[in-house]
Design a protein around this motif. Structure first.
Motif, short mmCIF file in Angstrom:
data_model
loop_
_atom_site.label_atom_id
_atom_site.label_comp_id
_atom_site.label_asym_id
_atom_site.label_seq_id
_atom_site.Cartn_x
_atom_site.Cartn_y
_atom_site.Cartn_z
N HIS A 7 27.88 28.84 51.07
CA HIS A 7 29.01 28.30 50.30
C HIS A 7 28.67 26.95 49.70
O HIS A 7 28.15 26.07 50.38
N LEU A 8 28.96 26.80 48.41
CA LEU A 8 28.76 25.53 47.73
C LEU A 8 30.12 24.94 47.47
O LEU A 8 30.87 25.45 46.64
N ASP A 9 30.45 23.87 48.17
CA ASP A 9 31.83 23.42 48.14
C ASP A 9 32.15 22.52 46.95
O ASP A 9 33.29 22.15 46.76
N TRP A 10 31.16 22.16 46.17
CA TRP A 10 31.51 21.41 44.98
C TRP A 10 31.29 22.25 43.72
O TRP A 10 32.17 22.42 42.90
N LEU A 11 30.11 22.82 43.61
CA LEU A 11 29.74 23.53 42.38
C LEU A 11 30.54 24.81 42.21
O LEU A 11 30.81 25.25 41.10
N ASN A 12 30.93 25.43 43.30
CA ASN A 12 31.59 26.74 43.31
C ASN A 12 30.51 27.84 43.25
O ASN A 12 29.63 27.82 42.41
N ASN A 13 30.66 28.79 44.16
CA ASN A 13 29.66 29.84 44.28
C ASN A 13 29.47 30.65 43.00
O ASN A 13 28.35 30.97 42.61
N ARG A 14 30.60 30.98 42.36
CA ARG A 14 30.50 31.79 41.15
C ARG A 14 29.76 31.03 40.05
O ARG A 14 29.05 31.60 39.25
N MET A 15 29.99 29.71 40.04
CA MET A 15 29.38 28.90 39.00
C MET A 15 27.86 28.94 39.11
O MET A 15 27.15 28.94 38.11
N LEU A 16 27.36 28.99 40.35
CA LEU A 16 25.91 29.07 40.55
C LEU A 16 25.35 30.30 39.85
O LEU A 16 24.36 30.23 39.11
N ILE A 17 26.01 31.44 40.08
CA ILE A 17 25.56 32.67 39.42
C ILE A 17 25.72 32.55 37.91
O ILE A 17 24.82 32.90 37.15
N ALA A 18 26.89 32.01 37.50
CA ALA A 18 27.18 31.96 36.07
C ALA A 18 26.13 31.15 35.31
O ALA A 18 25.66 31.57 34.26
N VAL A 379 39.46 31.78 58.02
CA VAL A 379 40.09 32.74 57.09
C VAL A 379 39.73 32.37 55.66
O VAL A 379 39.38 33.22 54.85
N PHE A 380 39.79 31.08 55.37
CA PHE A 380 39.45 30.63 54.01
C PHE A 380 38.03 31.04 53.65
O PHE A 380 37.77 31.57 52.57
N MET A 381 37.11 30.81 54.59
CA MET A 381 35.70 31.16 54.32
C MET A 381 35.57 32.64 54.03
O MET A 381 34.87 33.05 53.11
N LEU A 382 36.28 33.47 54.80
CA LEU A 382 36.13 34.91 54.65
C LEU A 382 36.88 35.47 53.45
O LEU A 382 36.42 36.39 52.79
N ALA A 383 38.06 34.91 53.16
CA ALA A 383 38.91 35.55 52.16
C ALA A 383 38.96 34.82 50.82
O ALA A 383 39.33 35.41 49.82
N CYS A 384 38.62 33.54 50.79
CA CYS A 384 38.83 32.76 49.57
C CYS A 384 37.56 32.14 48.98
O CYS A 384 37.49 31.86 47.80
N SER A 385 36.55 31.88 49.87
CA SER A 385 35.48 30.98 49.46
C SER A 385 34.52 31.54 48.42
O SER A 385 33.73 30.79 47.86
N ARG A 386 34.61 32.84 48.13
CA ARG A 386 33.70 33.35 47.10
C ARG A 386 34.07 32.78 45.73
O ARG A 386 33.22 32.66 44.86
N CYS A 387 35.36 32.47 45.52
CA CYS A 387 35.81 31.97 44.22
C CYS A 387 36.38 30.56 44.28
O CYS A 387 36.43 29.89 43.26
N HIS A 388 36.87 30.14 45.44
CA HIS A 388 37.50 28.82 45.54
C HIS A 388 36.68 27.88 46.41
O HIS A 388 36.08 28.30 47.39
N THR A 389 36.73 26.59 46.05
CA THR A 389 36.15 25.57 46.91
C THR A 389 37.31 24.83 47.57
O THR A 389 38.47 25.14 47.31
N THR A 390 36.99 23.88 48.45
CA THR A 390 38.08 23.06 48.98
C THR A 390 38.19 21.76 48.18
O THR A 390 39.27 21.21 48.06
N GLN A 391 37.08 21.28 47.65
CA GLN A 391 37.11 19.99 46.97
C GLN A 391 36.53 20.00 45.56
O GLN A 391 36.61 19.00 44.85
N GLY A 392 35.90 21.08 45.17
CA GLY A 392 35.17 21.04 43.91
C GLY A 392 35.83 21.84 42.81
O GLY A 392 37.05 21.79 42.63
N ILE A 393 35.00 22.60 42.08
CA ILE A 393 35.49 23.38 40.95
C ILE A 393 36.39 24.50 41.45
O ILE A 393 36.04 25.22 42.38
N MET A 430 43.98 38.18 41.22
CA MET A 430 43.78 37.86 42.64
C MET A 430 43.79 39.12 43.48
O MET A 430 44.65 39.98 43.30
N PRO A 431 42.84 39.25 44.41
CA PRO A 431 42.94 40.37 45.35
C PRO A 431 44.08 40.11 46.33
O PRO A 431 44.45 38.95 46.54
#
Lengths: 496, 442
Positions: A7-18, A379-393, A430-431
């Motif tokens: 998990h990349l909490d600033w850049l956002n995981n999707r952004m890395l791929i994008a 729960v956040f890590m499992l259900a949200c973190s693929r698209c959302h960060t806590t502090q970043g994008i 949203m799923p």
């Protein structure tokens, strides 16, 4: 599948791929698929237009060689490595989806690899034998032939990968039949190919113009000649690229088109939607103007204008890629796997038992009052973190605050709960929330804590993982032992 | 006891079958990996050799020329190394999905750093190759360029070894905190050394062949150096590297955790080692023998060493299979039982609940409201959208106006996000029920 979550909490995981994928697609289209036929065509022009006693016009040939040199350096470094980078980043960010696709599309990718090997070998031959081939006409003709072979293989590489991209977006496909042919027959395949092919040619043309302006001097006769040829090349392909874009948009399945509006730029979709069309229309017009000027008045064309055109042409494609990436939400594999990497068919089980119980890597298999916030984090890590960060994008506190009117006030628990429970109905990208009510409580508690603490969520690459005791070897052994004793007692009963 | 507290995970696998029989995938993996690694060897060994020759070339111009000749091969071999890596990557993803992805994740930052690092190294090799004349009077700078590339090329294999090593030990996964802790697991460095020496050996063999080709115009490129001298040096490199492997190899074997060791592995590795002995013997004879005999038995040397490499590659796979098979079995049983549980839950949830048909219109309206609207609209206060009281003022006695808005809302004011359209989500009668309901809320 259970994998410790990167998990990349600033850049956002999707952004890395994008970032990696967009860079790769831009290089692939503008410097390989479109550029190889352009360079070969120009090389051939040098031979056709040379004096009778020469094999080719040496000045012209040198210019085309320099163009190819640029393409060779960039494609075999950034181009090749971003291609590998897509694999790497997707397997980190979205392991379940890529692993599922590989199980189905192994041979598609294998064939793709064979074609790709051929492409690389051909580009090495084509580029590295260029100077030697200038010694005889026979060698030069053969060299040009290699250029055409290379062009074909560059295109085929793209034609195969498009089938996999199309498959992922085609609703219902996964549950019906999972095969390679399915990728080619799905309704998005042809439109996508018909859009990408001429677009690649146009991109290569704009890039070609720019490179000519770099490698020649103002007023050179070869510069003017090259401008004219490439201008015509663009004029030939541009109508097809625009038509392809329109066609592609029209066949995207209706459900996705509905998503499309909410998807682009999420909340302020209308603005985004307008921007996209403005950029597409705007860049088409700029490319058209550039091409017309280079054909009719090549003398007045300036490098910086060509650079601007190139930027717009790349923007044309970049925006389209962005849209393509967004419209498959809330799914990552249409109607099979949500973008949170959970399979749709496992939802009833998660709703019943909770996602934490079934997740191999988490420190809180059950939610208690004491571990509430920690459980919420899991729960956040499992259900949200693929698209959302806590502090970043696209951070979770940012999206909630924006939804509640950018007030910065503490979120209200009840409102968040009722929203999260039903969000998939009004926010179609949203799923649905996968967990049970206790987990929802925990998640809300965690998000409320995030709002005041600014704490950072660290991925498995930094802090490692905690192992759920229920999903460990010990638990597995005791389950297994239970089964054995049950079987034995049943057998005993039968004997009696 | 504290150490024992982290348990061994049994994660679920992807619930999809393999795309091909396992033996087929294993064969592809072993062969394609060896092809990939040979080109990686040539890329790394070539860079190191170039660096060494160029440093030597400061005093002796001939070696600078030799460095240039080797440098030309790096940029080709590196392209093939990348493209040949795709097949084994694809196949290991398929065969060892859970293990490989877990190792990737746990060392994620270094793993993804491979992409920019290798890109930079590749660009440096081009920069080095195409500035040979530009920097002819500035050798230290030119040498620095290839030195940087070498450093990166030396780091990358370490990342790969850390990963493929970590994937073998699920019992360690709970203890790993980032790349460095995975790097320090036993066996990473011995295997790394084994690989570096193999790179030197393979590159030496390649150089021997490269300068000996018939259409390679050696004499017009070099003034003093002869083919024989270069070949002899190349052979000496292969010989020294191969003999060193007889020391490093046993260290690798001894530091391997015992769980994957078995007689099958020992047998394969020893057979491979023995097959390399004739190659070592012939190389030695060629080096100490007469110049005109240097080419004698080159084919045998290549064949023997190739067979050795295939045996070592197979040994690597045997260890992996030995080490992981028990865990793979547990994972597949676990996956099966999960699929079953999921199926049961699905059937339970699909059972028809209370009948829907005998509801009144207003009850239905309430239900639709709860499911579609309540997340954003409350009775008296603004949540996401405006409160219901406001709707009732605007649309009093005008349910069709409200319905039209719900079907395709416009954007009204600042501070409120766009409301999604419900034209495709709710049927006409549902929309009627909903609008009527909203206007009757008290």
């Amino acid at each position: 599948m259970d994998i410790p979550l990167f998990h990349l909490d600033w850049l956002n995981n999707r952004m890395l791929i994008a970032i990696i994928a967009t860079l790769h697609a831009l290089i692939n289209h503008s410097l390989a698929v479109g550029f190889m036929p352009l360079v070969t065509w120009l090389e051939n022009k040098g031979v056709v237009n040379s004096n009778p006693h020469e094999i080719t016009d040496p000045k012209w040939d040198k210019m085309v060689y320099k163009m190819m040199w640029t393409a060779f350096i960039i494609t075999t470094t950034i181009g090749a490595m971003t291609g590998v980078g897509i694999w790497f980043s997707v397997s980190l960010v979205s392991p379940n989806s890529i692993a599922s696709l590989i199980r189905v599309f192994y041979f598609a990718w294998f064939v793709e690899w064979l074609v790709f090997v051929t492409e690389v070998v051909l580009i090495l031959i084509y580029f590295l034998t260029w100077k030697n081939a200038n010694k005889t006409l026979k060698a030069k003709t053969r060299h040009i032939k290699f250029g055409w072979y290379l062009s074909v293989f560059s295109w085929v590489t793209m034609a195969i990968i498009v089938s996999i991209l199309g498959f992922m977006m085609d609703p219902g496909n996964w549950n019906n039949e999972q095969s390679l042919i399915n990728g080619f027959t799905n309704p998005l395949y042809l439109p996508q190919l018909l859009y990408r092919t001429p677009l690649a040619m146009v991109l290569a043309g704009t890039l070609g113009l720019f490179l000519v302006s770099v490698f020649t001097n103002k007023g050179d006769t070869i510069r003017i000649k090259a401008f004219r040829y490439i201008g015509k090349w663009i004029l030939c392909w541009l109508p097809f690229a625009v038509a392809g874009a329109v066609y592609y948009f029209n066949v995207i399945p209706k459900t996705m088109l509905a998503n499309l509006q909410v998807a682009i730029g999420t909340q302020s979709f209308q603005q985004w939607y307008d921007i996209m069309w403005k950029v597409i229309v705007g860049s088409s017009i700029i490319i058209l103007i550039t091409a017309i000027i280079t054909v009719w008045k090549p003398q007045i064309m300036k490098s910086y204008f060509l650079a601007i055109t190139l930027v717009f042409a790349l923007g044309f494609m970049g925006l389209f890629e962005r849209v393509r990436e967004f419209i498959r939400k809330p799914y990552i594999i249409s109607e099979y796997m949500y973008s949170n990497l959970l399979r749709e068919e496992d939802y009833p089980l998660y709703k019943k038992d909770g996602i934490l119980k079934w997740a191999t890597y988490n420190s809180t298999p059950t939610v208690t009052n004491e571990n509430k916030v920690e459980a919420g984090r899991n729960v956040f890590m499992l259900a949200c973190s693929r698209c959302h960060t806590t502090q970043g994008i696209n951070s979770i506190t940012y999206v909630f605050d924006r939804m509640y009117g950018n007030t910065g006030k503490p979120f209200k628990e009840d409102m968040m709960k009722s929203y999260i429970k039903n969000m998939h109905k009004s926010r179609e990208y949203m799923p649905p929330f996968p967990g049970n009510d206790l987990e929802l409580d925990a998640l809300v508690a965690y998000i409320k804590q995030l709002q005041v603490t600014n704490e950072v969520l660290e991925g498995a690459q930094e802090v490692g993982v905690a192992i759920n005791k229920d999903q460990s070897v010990e638990a597995f052994k005791s389950q297994f032992a239970n089964k054995e004793t049950q079987n034995e007692s049943q057998n005993n009963l039968v004997k009696k | 006891m504290l150490l024992l507290q982290t348990s061994i995970p049994v994660p679920k696998d992807i619930p999809l079958p393999f795309p091909a029989p396992e033996w087929f995938l294993v064969t592809i993996l072993i062969i394609s990996f060896l092809v990939h690694i040979v080109f990686v060897n040539l890329m790394l060994g070539g860079s190191l050799l170039t660096l060494w020759c160029q440093i030597k070339g400061i005093k002796n111009k001939e070696y600078d020329t030799l460095a240039h000749e080797i440098a030309k091969t790096i940029t080709v071999n590196k392209s093939l190394a990348v493209v040949m890596g795709i097949a084994p990557l694809l196949t290991i993803n398929t065969l060892y999905t859970v293990f490989f992805y877990t190792a990737n994740s746990l060392t994620g930052l270094m793993w993804i750093a491979i992409i920019p690092l290798v890109t930079v190294a590749f660009l440096l090799t081009y920069l080095h190759k195409y500035t040979w004349n530009t920097f002819s009077n500035n050798k230290p700078i030119h040498i620095l360029i290839i030195a940087f590339a070498c450093i990166i090329f030396m780091i990358i294999p370490l990342v790969f070894f850390t990963n493929v090593n970590l994937m073998l030990f699920p019992e360690k996964w709970g203890t790993i905190k980032g790349f460095m802790s995975a790097l320090l697991l036993p066996n990473v460095f011995p295997r790394y050394l084994h690989f570096i020496f193999a790179s030197l050996a393979v590159t030496g063999l390649f150089l021997f062949w490269y300068v000996g080709r018939k259409n390679y115009d050696f004499e017009s490129i070099f003034n003093q150096l002869t083919r024989y001298e270069v070949k002899k040096k190349a052979y000496s490199l292969v010989l020294a590297a191969s003999v060193s492997q007889f020391i490093i190899g046993p260290i690798v074997l001894l530091t391997l955790p015992s769980k994957g060791l078995g007689w099958n592995l020992i047998l394969v590795i020893f057979t491979g080692a023995i097959i390399s002995l004739p190659a070592i013997f012939y190389m030695y004879k060629a080096i100490v023998g007469k110049p005109e005999n240097i080419n004698k038995n080159f084919k045998i040397v290549v064949i023997c060493l190739t067979i050795t490499v295939v045996f070592m590659g197979s040994g690597r796979h045997i260890y992996r299979a030995n080490a992981l098979n028990p865990h793979i079995k547990m994972i597949s049983e676990k996956t099966q039982s999960f699929i079953k549980e999921s199926e049961i839950a699905r059937q339970e949830s699909a059972k028809p609940q209370t009948a829907v048909s005998d509801k009144t219109d207003s009850n239905k309206g309430l239900e639709i409201f709860e499911q579609n609207c309540a997340a954003c609209h409350a009775k008296d206060e603004k949540v996401v959208g405006p409160p219901i009281r406001e709707m009732q003022t605007i649309y009093s006695n005008n349910p069709s106006g409200l319905k039209a808005w719900i079907k395709a809302p416009g954007k009204k004011r600042e501070g409120y996000p766009q409301m999604p359209a419900f034209a495709n989500k709710l049927s006409d009668s549902e929309l009627n029920q909903l609008s009527n309901y909203i206007l009757t809320i008290k």
